[in-house]
Enzyme design. Structure first.
Site, PDB file in Angstrom:
ATOM      1  N   GLU A  68     -15.289  50.530   8.332  1.00 52.10           N
ATOM      2  CA  GLU A  68     -15.921  51.849   8.220  1.00 52.10           C
ATOM      3  C   GLU A  68     -17.440  51.656   8.142  1.00 52.10           C
ATOM      4  OE1 GLU A  68     -14.375  53.674   4.634  1.00 52.10           O
ATOM      5  OE2 GLU A  68     -16.378  54.335   4.070  1.00 52.10           O
ATOM      6  N   HIS A  99      -9.006  51.228  -2.177  1.00 47.55           N
ATOM      7  CA  HIS A  99      -7.704  51.546  -1.587  1.00 47.55           C
ATOM      8  C   HIS A  99      -6.563  50.780  -2.263  1.00 47.55           C
ATOM      9  CE1 HIS A  99      -9.996  52.401   2.457  1.00 47.55           C
ATOM     10  NE2 HIS A  99     -10.237  53.313   1.534  1.00 47.55           N
ATOM     11  N   ASN A 108      -8.030  53.964   6.150  1.00 49.35           N
ATOM     12  CA  ASN A 108      -8.132  54.662   4.860  1.00 49.35           C
ATOM     13  C   ASN A 108      -6.828  55.427   4.615  1.00 49.35           C
ATOM     14  OD1 ASN A 108     -10.495  54.592   6.688  1.00 49.35           O
ATOM     15  ND2 ASN A 108     -11.587  54.867   4.795  1.00 49.35           N
TER      16      ASN A 108
HETATM   17  P1  FAE Z   1      -4.817  59.538  -6.796  1.00 50.63           P
HETATM   18  O1  FAE Z   1      -5.535  60.380  -5.815  1.00 50.63           O
HETATM   19  O2  FAE Z   1      -5.524  58.372  -7.391  1.00 50.63           O
HETATM   20  O3  FAE Z   1      -4.340  60.522  -7.965  1.00 50.63           O
HETATM   21  C1  FAE Z   1      -3.732  60.076  -9.141  1.00 50.63           C
HETATM   22  C2  FAE Z   1      -4.024  61.095 -10.243  1.00 50.63           C
HETATM   23  O4  FAE Z   1      -3.166  60.847 -11.330  1.00 50.63           O
HETATM   24  C3  FAE Z   1      -5.455  61.015 -10.777  1.00 50.63           C
HETATM   25  O5  FAE Z   1      -6.002  62.310 -10.861  1.00 50.63           O
HETATM   26  C4  FAE Z   1      -5.282  60.401 -12.172  1.00 50.63           C
HETATM   27  O6  FAE Z   1      -6.261  60.825 -13.105  1.00 50.63           O
HETATM   28  C5  FAE Z   1      -3.892  60.878 -12.553  1.00 50.63           C
HETATM   29  N1  FAE Z   1      -3.172  59.996 -13.476  1.00 50.63           N
HETATM   30  C6  FAE Z   1      -2.980  58.669 -13.355  1.00 50.63           C
HETATM   31  N2  FAE Z   1      -2.233  58.178 -14.373  1.00 50.63           N
HETATM   32  C7  FAE Z   1      -1.921  59.281 -15.157  1.00 50.63           C
HETATM   33  C8  FAE Z   1      -1.186  59.433 -16.361  1.00 50.63           C
HETATM   34  N3  FAE Z   1      -0.602  58.388 -16.970  1.00 50.63           N
HETATM   35  N4  FAE Z   1      -1.102  60.664 -16.907  1.00 50.63           N
HETATM   36  C9  FAE Z   1      -1.706  61.736 -16.306  1.00 50.63           C
HETATM   37  N5  FAE Z   1      -2.426  61.629 -15.155  1.00 50.63           N
HETATM   38  C10 FAE Z   1      -2.525  60.428 -14.588  1.00 50.63           C
HETATM   39  O7  FAE Z   1      -3.451  58.986  -6.213  1.00 50.63           O
HETATM   40  N6  FAE Z   1      -9.152  57.256   1.160  1.00 50.63           N
HETATM   41  C11 FAE Z   1      -9.214  57.782   2.395  1.00 50.63           C
HETATM   42  O8  FAE Z   1      -8.172  57.983   3.039  1.00 50.63           O
HETATM   43  N7  FAE Z   1     -10.431  58.097   2.952  1.00 50.63           N
HETATM   44  C12 FAE Z   1     -11.610  57.871   2.302  1.00 50.63           C
HETATM   45  O9  FAE Z   1     -12.688  58.167   2.829  1.00 50.63           O
HETATM   46  C13 FAE Z   1     -11.563  57.289   1.002  1.00 50.63           C
HETATM   47  N8  FAE Z   1     -12.697  57.015   0.316  1.00 50.63           N
HETATM   48  C14 FAE Z   1     -12.604  56.610  -0.993  1.00 50.63           C
HETATM   49  C15 FAE Z   1     -13.767  56.485  -1.741  1.00 50.63           C
HETATM   50  C16 FAE Z   1     -13.691  56.201  -3.101  1.00 50.63           C
HETATM   51  C17 FAE Z   1     -14.946  56.072  -3.908  1.00 50.63           C
HETATM   52  C18 FAE Z   1     -12.419  56.027  -3.717  1.00 50.63           C
HETATM   53  C19 FAE Z   1     -12.301  55.734  -5.183  1.00 50.63           C
HETATM   54  C20 FAE Z   1     -11.265  56.117  -2.962  1.00 50.63           C
HETATM   55  C21 FAE Z   1     -11.342  56.413  -1.610  1.00 50.63           C
HETATM   56  N9  FAE Z   1     -10.199  56.577  -0.836  1.00 50.63           N
HETATM   57  C22 FAE Z   1     -10.283  57.038   0.448  1.00 50.63           C
HETATM   58  C23 FAE Z   1      -8.864  56.313  -1.398  1.00 50.63           C
HETATM   59  C24 FAE Z   1      -8.087  57.595  -1.727  1.00 50.63           C
HETATM   60  O10 FAE Z   1      -8.873  58.470  -2.494  1.00 50.63           O
HETATM   61  C25 FAE Z   1      -6.806  57.192  -2.461  1.00 50.63           C
HETATM   62  O11 FAE Z   1      -6.044  56.383  -1.601  1.00 50.63           O
HETATM   63  C26 FAE Z   1      -5.988  58.406  -2.875  1.00 50.63           C
HETATM   64  O12 FAE Z   1      -6.712  59.251  -3.736  1.00 50.63           O
HETATM   65  C27 FAE Z   1      -4.706  57.967  -3.548  1.00 50.63           C
HETATM   66  O13 FAE Z   1      -3.886  59.099  -3.710  1.00 50.63           O
HETATM   67  P2  FAE Z   1      -2.726  59.098  -4.790  1.00 50.63           P
HETATM   68  O14 FAE Z   1      -2.009  60.376  -4.684  1.00 50.63           O
HETATM   69  O15 FAE Z   1      -1.962  57.834  -4.650  1.00 50.63           O
END
Ligand code: FAE
Length: 528
Positions: free
Chosen positions: A381, A467, A505
């Protein structure tokens, strides 16, 4: 949306149509369905359950990000981060540690449930979003559908035609995926940095490709024209975007609340799961205040439990549950198969005539696509580095086909879940990124930057990932639809299902897999 805004304005930690109407909603101890986490996997589950008429409670450990601070903004900027930036820190921990080896990037802040967390394991740290919307609040919005051939390699038991015909399009449409106008891209100063990287790649005979995004490019063009308040053009991204980004609170979660069947509790962290003799699940959750103090410990029970805490959130919960004996029938697939998607970050120094621009949009729109190179598959990227002045740096987040995987285990003496990723496993990603970027440097007579990642000579950031993938891999810890093996009515819908590598991503894939799981589960498992 109405419910989200009203609840935030009232300072409530319970959000739903009911809470928007009544100042003190009745406490919910028992719900037909509970969803843990409100990221991509959790948001899809909540919406589809709500639409099916199933009363659903979402437990989210972070805040609802919808209330302006004293500066009139919901989120703080990356250049002047304050307490809103990071999850209970006294100093920010940005991916770029230094500039010209100077400690000028990170700032002291006061502890608060900020929007970005960096979770540290022994040799790897993981960036995650915290709040209603999870990673969608902090990520770069790149909405990439993986190559069908690699998807099939990673998910051999999933019907790829179904995914590419039904669930990927459904996910993209719900997420609000759009693409930058190519003519505007070619002419605007805001993407000069991308065009400069594209030229360097082309000089090495490498292909670049546009990537879609969930940031509203129409809004971005208005930012550039001076008719809309700047967000992506004001350096906002990893600590949240005040405008322009279609984060989950504006898409799936707003629709979920609109069903009237979904309630979200914020600042509640689930820490234990057990099963009662009647087959219902019992969750223990700590409710914290803005200082992080546990103000109440609550118990919830439900018939259907959906885990959407993300790769590390869900995996940690289940490893702990298995190894402390509260869900002893979880199999050895729980905690296994975790990877970094081969993430490695690096910077190159361009020649003085190859400028990257003082103005840089924070939403990446292009990648160097060398995934088809069987010898060294990499998708890199082209990342922004918006510092407000010309610095001639091209920054990249390389996604490499690193086959290394790690496992989580419960350390009873520390009471903590550990990850056994080691530096040699990161070195595999670095070697692959280096092979590609050595080619680019050789073709352009350019060099790497040595000053960005803390130590005096570190070229590659090999100690963090954006990721996190795996830990409860589809078909191993679960059946082919995210149903957890060993337990009925227990489901996983998040990134822990993805086996460590995706080549692009991940959030579009996580969303599409969650859509597929919910379609199957609602058709087969929830009939009265
Ligand atoms: P996620 O979005 O992490 O959601 C999990 C949620 O569960 C969070 O709100 C937590 O606070 C909550 N949680 C966790 N444990 C607990 C608990 N015990 N009790 C209550 N709440 C809890 O999971 N991906 C892309 O495809 N494109 C991008 O451009 C991209 N850029 C990124 C840039 C950054 C800076 C970061 C950090 C990540 C990036 N990603 C990107 C990755 C993407 O955001 C990530 O793969 C997804 O958010 C994961 O989705 P999930 O549903 O697995």
């Amino acid at each position: 949306m109405i419910a989200l805004q009203t609840a935030a304005a009232a300072g409530l930690t319970r959000i739903g149509l009911q809470s928007a109407q009544a100042a003190e909603p009745a406490a919910v101890d028992n719900s037909p369905a509970i969803v843990v986490g409100s990221g991509y996997g959790g948001a899809v589950a909540a919406l589809r359950l709500g639409q099916a008429g199933i009363r659903t409670l979402v437990l989210e450990m972070g805040l609802l990000w919808n209330t302006a601070g004293s500066d009139g903004k919901v989120f703080c900027s990356t250049s002047a981060p304050d307490q809103r930036s990071m999850w209970f820190r006294t100093r920010t921990e940005a991916p770029l540690a230094t500039f010209l080896w100077l400690d000028v990037v990170n700032k002291d802040i006061s502890p608060y449930p900020g929007v970005l967390d960096r979770v540290h394991y022994d040799h790897m740290s993981v960036y995650v979003g915290r709040g209603v919307g999870g990673g969608s609040l902090v990520n770069g919005g790149m909405a990439v559908t993986p190559l069908k051939s690699y998807f099939t390699e990673q998910f051999p038991t999933v019907d790829a035609d179904d995914m590419y015909g039904t669930y990927f399009p459904r996910a993209r449409s719900m997420l609000g995926v759009n693409t930058v106008d190519p003519a505007w891209f070619e002419s605007t100063d805001w993407y000069r940095f991308t065009r400069t990287s594209r030229k360097a790649a082309a000089n090495a005979g490498l292909k670049t490709t546009f990537v879609p995004n969930v940031y509203d490019f129409g809004y971005m063009q208005r930012e550039a024209a001076g008719t809309a308040t700047k967000s992506a053009l004001a350096g906002e991204v990893i600590y949240g975007n005040n405008y322009g980004k279609r984060s989950l609170d504006k898409t799936y979660l707003a629709a979920a609340l609109g069903t009237g069947n979904v309630t979200i509790h914020t600042l509640e962290k689930v820490r234990a799961i057990t099963r009662a003799s009647d087959g219902s699940y019992v969750l223990t959750a700590d409710r914290i205040d803005a200082t992080g103090t546990v103000v109440e410990t609550k118990q919830y029970s439900c018939t259907y439990l959906f885990l959407g805490g993300g790769s590390i959130g869900t995996t940690e919960l289940l490893v702990r549950a298995r190894d402390t004996g509260t869900l002893p029938d979880l199999n050895s697939g729980v905690g296994a198969g975790w990877g970094t998607n081969g993430n490695t970050m690096l910077g190159r120094a361009n020649h003085v005539w190859d400028t990257v621009g003082a103005n840089q949009a924070t939403m990446p729109v292009m990648g160097i696509d060398d995934w088809a190179n069987a010898d060294n598959p990499v998708f890199a990227e082209i990342a922004p580095l918006p510092m407000g002045f010309e610095h001639w740096i091209s920054l990249y987040l390389a996604i490499t086909k690193n086959p290394e995987r790690a496992s989580f285990s419960y350390d009873s003496s520390a009471g903590a879940v550990k990850l056994d990723w080691n530096p040699a496993q990161s070195a595999v990603s670095v070697a692959m990124a280096k092979k590609l970027f050595d080619r680019i440097n050789a073709a352009n007579l350019t060099i790497y930057r040595y000053d960005l990642f803390g130590s005096t000579s570190k070229i590659f950031a090999d100690d963090f990932t954006y990721h996190p993938l795996g830990g409860c891999v589809l078909g191993k810890a679960t059946d082919d639809y995210g149903r957890v093996k060993g337990y009925s009515k227990l489901y996983i819908t998040d990134g822990s299902l993805v086996p460590g590598s995706l080549g692009v991503n991940p959030f579009v894939t996580i969303t599409a897999l969650a859509e597929r799981t919910m379609a199957r589960v609602l058709a087969e498992d929830t009939a009265p």
